[in-house]
Design an enzyme around this catalytic site. Structure first.
Site, mmCIF file in Angstrom:
data_model
loop_
_atom_site.group_PDB
_atom_site.id
_atom_site.type_symbol
_atom_site.label_atom_id
_atom_site.label_comp_id
_atom_site.label_asym_id
_atom_site.label_seq_id
_atom_site.Cartn_x
_atom_site.Cartn_y
_atom_site.Cartn_z
ATOM 1 N N SER A 139 49.747 30.357 47.673
ATOM 2 C CA SER A 139 48.788 31.352 48.143
ATOM 3 C C SER A 139 47.458 30.652 48.355
ATOM 4 O O SER A 139 47.239 29.531 47.860
ATOM 5 C CB SER A 139 48.646 32.456 47.083
ATOM 6 O OG SER A 139 47.479 33.225 47.272
ATOM 7 N N TYR A 175 47.521 36.426 38.977
ATOM 8 C CA TYR A 175 48.130 35.968 40.226
ATOM 9 C C TYR A 175 47.612 34.568 40.581
ATOM 10 O O TYR A 175 48.383 33.682 40.967
ATOM 11 C CB TYR A 175 47.798 36.972 41.324
ATOM 12 C CG TYR A 175 48.427 36.722 42.671
ATOM 13 C CD1 TYR A 175 49.703 37.188 42.954
ATOM 14 C CD2 TYR A 175 47.734 36.049 43.672
ATOM 15 C CE1 TYR A 175 50.280 36.982 44.210
ATOM 16 C CE2 TYR A 175 48.295 35.833 44.921
ATOM 17 C CZ TYR A 175 49.572 36.306 45.182
ATOM 18 O OH TYR A 175 50.139 36.098 46.420
#
Length: 255
Positions: free
Chosen positions: A146, A159
């Protein structure tokens, strides 16, 4: 040139594949000739996804798997062994999000994010690699990183920690398994129009920020990740190992 991107005869396992980006990766690899194994935690949605791909003429089957549950993962791989399914390509796509300031995050919520993203990637990869190494077949791992593997934003600390961990796990996989002709790389999507981002897409301030913070001035589309997935799954990337390819419209280039 076609041979560099041909996946005919290869079998690809994609986790979290019943919808969203996972389904896009599955459809993309199927279009390049791969046999597809979809896995997801939701059996009803999984069955629907399998049927969608079958109706398009692709070779596909599904296995229910909670990537945060070691026993379920081992059982799923044992079932694939019994079904004589040999995995050549793994896309570790399963994931969820939890948005909350760090000082408000409960341990159970932190752990859930880490378990699904980071530990799940480790467990699925471990089981697949054991089999690739045992049969001396080589293989491809595509982990999903990400932008938060590189940069942080408020309210997504679990996350961010998980995706940073996946980047380094990818490098560790490359370091250990490269000798077995196994390549481990990762895709780092930018801000993509997906169900997971639905709340952000509808937030006018955030939508404006996304569009103004990258050179392309727009959100990415799921199909714009497929080419990178095929490239990393195919012979074209046989000497690429331990890398993260960011598909982000140039977002990281201009920070």
């Amino acid at each position: 040139m076609h041979e560099l991107f041909d996946l005919t005869g290869k079998t690809a396992l994609i986790t979290g594949a019943a919808r969203g980006l996972g389904f896009s990766y599955a459809e993309g690899l199927a279009s390049a000739g791969a046999t597809i194994i979809l896995s997801d935690i939701n059996s009803i949605v999984l069955d629907s996804a399998v049927n969608k791909l079958k109706n398009k003429g692709y070779k596909v089957s599904g296995y229910v798997m909670d990537v945060s549950d070691e026993k379920q993962i081992i059982d799923a791989f044992n079932s694939m062994d019994k079904d004589n399914i040999q995995i050549d390509i793994v896309i570790n796509n399963a994931g969820i999000q939890h948005r909350q300031p760090i000082i408000e995050i409960e341990l159970k919520d932190w752990q859930r994010i880490i378990d699904i993203h980071l530990t799940g990637t480790f467990l699925v990869s471990r089981e697949a690699a054991k089999r690739m190494i045992a049969r001396n077949s080589g293989g491809k791992f595509i982990n999903i990183c990400s932008l938060t593997s590189e940069q942080a934003r408020p309210t997504v600390a679990p996350y961010t920690a998980a995706k940073g961990g996946i980047k380094m796990l990818t490098k560790s996989m490359a370091a250990e398994w490269g000798q077995f002709n196994i390549q481990a790389n990762a895709i780092g999507p930018g801000y993509i129009l997906t169900d997971m981002n639905e709340a952000l897409i509808k937030d006018q301030a955030f939508d404006s920020w996304v569009k103004n913070s990258n050179p392309t001035k727009r959100w990415g589309k799921p199909q714009e990740l497929i080419g990178t997935a095929i490239f990393l799954a195919a012979p074209s990337s046989d000497y690429i190992n331990g890398q993260v390819i960011y598909v982000d419209g140039g977002w990281l280039a201009v920070l």
